[in-house]
Scaffold this active site. Structure first.
Site, PDB file in Angstrom:
ATOM      1  N   ARG A   1       0.831  -1.204   0.000  1.00 56.61           N
ATOM      2  CA  ARG A   1       0.000   0.000   0.000  1.00 56.61           C
ATOM      3  C   ARG A   1       0.867   1.257   0.000  1.00 56.61           C
ATOM      4  NH1 ARG A   1      -5.437   1.617   0.360  1.00 56.61           N
ATOM      5  NH2 ARG A   1      -6.349  -0.418   0.695  1.00 56.61           N
TER       6      ARG A   1
ATOM      7  N   GLU B   1      -9.852   5.773   7.148  1.00 54.96           N
ATOM      8  CA  GLU B   1      -8.420   6.057   7.126  1.00 54.96           C
ATOM      9  C   GLU B   1      -8.003   7.340   6.407  1.00 54.96           C
ATOM     10  OE1 GLU B   1      -8.066   1.972   5.554  1.00 54.96           O
ATOM     11  OE2 GLU B   1      -6.169   1.961   6.635  1.00 54.96           O
TER      12      GLU B   1
HETATM   13  N1  MTE Z   1     -12.424   4.984  14.474  1.00 56.88           N
HETATM   14  C1  MTE Z   1     -12.510   4.630  15.782  1.00 56.88           C
HETATM   15  N2  MTE Z   1     -13.259   5.386  16.605  1.00 56.88           N
HETATM   16  N3  MTE Z   1     -11.836   3.548  16.271  1.00 56.88           N
HETATM   17  C2  MTE Z   1     -11.041   2.781  15.463  1.00 56.88           C
HETATM   18  O1  MTE Z   1     -10.446   1.799  15.926  1.00 56.88           O
HETATM   19  N4  MTE Z   1     -10.142   2.427  13.190  1.00 56.88           N
HETATM   20  C3  MTE Z   1      -9.814   3.061  11.927  1.00 56.88           C
HETATM   21  C4  MTE Z   1     -11.040   3.761  11.343  1.00 56.88           C
HETATM   22  N5  MTE Z   1     -11.650   4.603  12.322  1.00 56.88           N
HETATM   23  C5  MTE Z   1     -10.928   3.134  14.072  1.00 56.88           C
HETATM   24  C6  MTE Z   1     -11.677   4.244  13.620  1.00 56.88           C
HETATM   25  C7  MTE Z   1      -9.299   2.134  10.922  1.00 56.88           C
HETATM   26  S1  MTE Z   1      -7.662   1.738  10.942  1.00 56.88           S
HETATM   27  C8  MTE Z   1     -10.097   1.616   9.941  1.00 56.88           C
HETATM   28  S2  MTE Z   1      -9.481   0.618   8.739  1.00 56.88           S
HETATM   29  C9  MTE Z   1     -11.534   1.897   9.898  1.00 56.88           C
HETATM   30  O2  MTE Z   1     -11.963   2.754  10.945  1.00 56.88           O
HETATM   31  C10 MTE Z   1     -12.288   0.585   9.977  1.00 56.88           C
HETATM   32  O3  MTE Z   1     -13.655   0.754   9.998  1.00 56.88           O
HETATM   33  P1  MTE Z   1     -14.521   1.002   8.673  1.00 56.88           P
HETATM   34  O4  MTE Z   1     -13.986   0.100   7.625  1.00 56.88           O
HETATM   35  O5  MTE Z   1     -15.890   0.665   9.089  1.00 56.88           O
HETATM   36  O6  MTE Z   1     -14.338   2.435   8.324  1.00 56.88           O
HETATM   37  N1  HPA Z   2      -5.818  -2.447   4.041  1.00 55.78           N
HETATM   38  C1  HPA Z   2      -6.013  -2.752   5.328  1.00 55.78           C
HETATM   39  N2  HPA Z   2      -5.905  -3.955   5.800  1.00 55.78           N
HETATM   40  C2  HPA Z   2      -5.563  -4.920   4.963  1.00 55.78           C
HETATM   41  C3  HPA Z   2      -5.346  -4.670   3.614  1.00 55.78           C
HETATM   42  C4  HPA Z   2      -5.485  -3.364   3.125  1.00 55.78           C
HETATM   43  O1  HPA Z   2      -5.317  -3.062   1.942  1.00 55.78           O
HETATM   44  N3  HPA Z   2      -4.999  -5.825   3.036  1.00 55.78           N
HETATM   45  C5  HPA Z   2      -5.022  -6.741   4.027  1.00 55.78           C
HETATM   46  N4  HPA Z   2      -5.363  -6.204   5.179  1.00 55.78           N
HETATM   47 MO1  MOS Z   3      -7.313  -0.199   9.385  1.00 59.38          MO
HETATM   48  S1  MOS Z   3      -5.271   0.018   9.476  1.00 59.38           S
HETATM   49  O1  MOS Z   3      -7.219  -0.944   7.776  1.00 59.38           O
HETATM   50  O2  MOS Z   3      -7.541  -1.504  10.442  1.00 59.38           O
END
Ligand code: MTE
Ligand code: HPA
Ligand code: MOS
Length: 753
Positions: free
Chosen positions: A304, A707
């Site tokens: 990534r 993210e």
């Molecule tokens: N927001 C909160 N409050 N707590 C979390 O742990 N994780 C982040 C983001 N926002 C997180 C967060 C990360 S690393 C990701 S990948 C996404 O939320 C995952 O949730 P989603 O795919 O539903 O957005």
């Molecule tokens: N993003 C986050 N988590 C992951 C991914 C990615 O692209 N691939 C495998 N785990």
């Molecule tokens: Mo988020 S780093 O893809 O859990």
């Protein structure tokens, strides 16, 4: 609609793993871990631990009935170290006792005789010794090597970013109950229930159907529980099956900080070539990723980084090479942005250096090279529905950059020892797991006979509001009150083979599956009603606000009546639906394809004030225009942007992970590891959502949000750097993040070598 979780959180009603009322007979587990970063295990002495009051068992690698292996991408990580240890904090024994304290004392009483081996913590040293986790990866577009000759200037540089502690409020933990037939039920604080299930089955040498994993919610994950929640669950399950009693483990904060991996530190070397007008012609970059002692998710994170190495810019000639280097640190892992932030930091550093050489402002180069519709990324995908310019322009309107420039220059002319700086940070982040097969999800929807609805999906709620978003989707499809819908826990028996909730795809993938399942149920109910009301056209039946209409006439039936009648007519009120993102693909051999369903765009303007005597600083303002598509829940999306911005600023400024040369984590408590708090928050943190952004591949044109906004935080680094340069014009300073007050002072006052 308020997020229904908020009230429960504030009242303390939300249950996390440690809040579960445990049954009689529950035992507690504690891990004994290595105090040496690298060495051969000569012997492990458990005799005094075994004889301590309350200790029921000490489990070692030899007690594992199945495979002693937890590696997901590469099989290179034992659950319990057996012959050698590779980082300080590596578990080698589990003590199980009748109280948490007895287990802890037991673990402290275990001694291991370990013959020390040389310790590598430095990524360049690991690379020089050819300690590579996987073969190098490379992305290429055009021909950078022959393009340098056409450039007016060519610059080389190095940029470094540090690690980051996830600091989820809920530390890692799990609770396992043995069940009949040799199986186990696990409650885990994991982003990936299926990974816990798969690995536990492998460790116990039982079938996956004997392992049920249930996840009510997480007190935060941030990537730290995508892969690294698994081992604690597997350890509890091992204890539960061995002893026939429930086993619980909750890590202490300090143990959690010492034993778990963090964001990957990177060191990167770049060459950038431009025309005098600021057009970037070529970019060559080599990334050295500090993976730690085992692969974990490092290869995916590394990839990534390559995907995002040109951030939001079009560069016609790119060569990007990335190395994942093995060191004797805890295996580093997923962290919000998943390698993307590390990639973006380097191109931003290169642009800032180029701007200085060309005597222009960085933002001129940034804007000039911003992605346009149809531009090709180094991985072959072409920019579609590009919002890079739209976000930049909307930001200019919201918070004119010219005004920030004026504020800074007027202030700096009047103040000798305090300087203001600012930076613009555009972002472009690809949405989809880069591993195409992971882009799948399922939902199981029950309508009960009273009209209430239960929704199960593979999505894990970790504070990001995915449950509320899915609830909104179900509510919109059925047109019923939100109180009638409940989001169930995430459970491997209801949503099997789920991908982790990660890559910001939780609501996209699981929301789509839920939308489809609800749609099938609604259709069934409408067909049934059409038959009852002798309506030949199903489309003329409508459910609105819990009332059933036939050709716009109120039928007198409520939603509840419709459901009850359908049940009497023996119509199934349950639907399971699957969703897989269409049309994405990626060829790993050529590193070309169409890996992302779409991209998220945005732009931030960050303004700071730097105290040039003390090196301390304030973040004055962060103004953001963010592309959230048609937000499923604006309040949640706003909080996601705000939280991500703060976390990103923390990574870039005050959060510093420090290991000594022996691989000992020096910043293993909140007294030594500083995270942003309310006082550090920007005085202004203002987020606008881009208007009119369509995105047909998601529920109701929404966009993933978890993210991408993290990377606005990179603007804080370069805003501070511009304040440093206002005090020391032209001074060459090493580009090393985080830019702690200590580093600011070094930048301001140390002589260049
Ligand atoms: N927001 C909160 N409050 N707590 C979390 O742990 N994780 C982040 C983001 N926002 C997180 C967060 C990360 S690393 C990701 S990948 C996404 O939320 C995952 O949730 P989603 O795919 O539903 O957005
Ligand atoms: N993003 C986050 N988590 C992951 C991914 C990615 O692209 N691939 C495998 N785990
Ligand atoms: Mo988020 S780093 O893809 O859990």
């Amino acid at each position: 609609m308020k997020n229904f979780d908020a009230v429960k959180h504030v009242r303390g009603e939300s249950k996390f793993v440690d809040d579960i009322l445990v049954p009689e007979g529950t035992l507690w587990a504690h891990v004994a871990y290595s105090r040496i970063a690298h060495g051969h295990i000569k012997s492990i002495d458990c005799s005094s631990a075994r004889s301590m009051a309350g200790v029921k068992a000490v489990l070692l690698a030899a007690d594992i009935p199945g495979e002693n292996q937890i590696g997901g991408i590469v099989a290179d990580e034992p659950l319990l170290a057996e012959h050698s240890v590779h980082y300080r904090g590596q578990p080698f024994a589990i003590v199980i006792a009748d109280s948490a304290l007895a287990a802890r004392y037991g673990a402290e009483a275990i001694t291991a005789e370990i013959t020390p081996l040389p310790v590598i913590t430095d990524v360049r040293e690991a690379f020089a010794k050819n300690e590579l986790i996987i073969p190098p990866m490379q992305f290429e577009l055009g021909d950078a090597a022959s393009e340098w000759a056409h450039c007016d200037i060519v610059l080389k540089g190095t940029a470094e970013t540090g690690g980051q502690e996830h600091l989820y409020l809920e530390t890692q933990g799990a609770f396992a109950i043995p069940v009949e037939g040799g199986g186990v039920k696990i409650v885990s604080s994991t982003q990936s229930p299926t990974a816990v299930q798969r690995v536990t089955a492998k460790v116990l040498n039982i079938a996956m159907h004997l392992v049920e994993v249930d996840v009510p919610r997480l007190g935060g994950g941030f990537g730290g529980k995508e892969d690294q929640a698994t081992q604690w669950a597997a350890m509890c399950a091992l204890g539960a099956v061995k002893l026939g009693r429930p086993v619980k483990m909750i890590l202490h904060r300090q143990d959690d900080m010492r034993m778990t991996g963090k964001r990957h530190p990177y060191v990167s070397d770049y060459t950038i070539g431009l025309k005098n007008d600021g057009t970037i012609l070529a970019y060559d970059v080599v990334f050295y990723q500090n993976a730690g002692a085992a692969a974990d998710l490092s290869p995916a994170v590394l990839q990534r980084t390559l995907f995002h190495c040109t951030n939001s810019y079009y560069i016609p000639h790119v060569k990007a090479v990335a190395y994942s280097c093995r060191t004797n640190l805890p295996p580093n892992t997923a962290f919000r942005g998943f390698g993307g932030p590390q990639g973006k930091f380097v191109i931003e550093a290169a642009i800032v250096a180029a701007a200085e050489a060309l005597h222009v402002e960085p933002l001129l180069i940034q804007k000039k090279n911003l992605l346009k519709e149809g531009d090709e990324f180094p991985y072959g995908q072409v920019t579609e529905r590009c919002q890079a310019h739209a976000c930049w322009e909307a930001l200019e309107e919201k918070s004119p950059i010219e005004a920030a420039r004026k504020r800074a220059s007027e202030f700096n002319a009047l103040n000798e020892w305090t300087k203001k700086g600012y930076a613009v940070m555009p972002i472009c982040f690809g949405i989809s797991f880069t591993n195409t097969m992971m882009n799948q999800a399922s939902a199981l929807v029950h309508i009960y006979t009273d009209g209430s609805v239960g929704v199960s999906t593979g999505a894990v709620e970790m504070g990001q509001g995915v449950n509320m978003k899915i609830l909104s989707i179900a509510r919109t499809v059925f047109s019923i009150r939100p109180e009638s819908i409940k989001l169930e826990t995430t459970n491997t028996t209801r949503a099997a083979n789920a991908s982790p909730t990660a890559a910001s795809t939780g609501a996209d993938l699981n929301g789509m599956a839920a939308q489809l399942a609800c749609g099938v149920l609604l259709d069934r109910l409408k067909r049934f009603a059409a038959e009852r009301f002798d309506q030949p056209y199903v489309d003329l039946i409508d459910v609105r606000d819990e009332v059933v209409y036939n050709e716009e006439h109120d039928t007198g039936w409520t939603w509840q009546r419709l459901v009850a009648e359908a049940n009497s007519a023996r119509i199934s009120l349950t639907c399971q639906h699957f969703y897989a993102t269409p049309e994405i693909h990626f060829n790993r051999d050529t590193s070309k394809g169409h890996p992302f369903a779409y991209h998220v765009f945005g732009t931030a303007l960050v303004e700071v004030t730097l105290d040039c005597l003390r090196g301390i600083y304030e973040i004055d303002a962060v103004n953001v225009v963010h592309d959230a598509g048609h937000s499923l829940h604006p309040a949640i999306d706003l909080s996601q942007v705000e939280g991500a911005v703060m976390q990103g600023i923390g990574w870039m400024t005050i959060e510093e992970v420090v290991y000594d040369k022996d691989g000992r984590l020096l910043t293993d408590a909140l007294s030594t590891y500083k995270v942003p708090d309310m006082h550090f928050a920007p005085n202004v943190l203002s987020v606008d959502f881009l208007q009119h952004s369509e995105n047909p591949l998601t529920p109701f044109n929404s966009k993933a949000i978890g993210e991408p906004p993290f990377m606005y935080g990179i603007g804080a680094y370069f805003a501070l750097l511009s304040a440093v340069k206002a005090f020391r014009p032209g001074k060459q300073v090493p580009i090393v993040a985080p830019l702690t007050p200590e580093r600011v002072l070094q930048a301001l006052y140390e002589k260049c070598s």
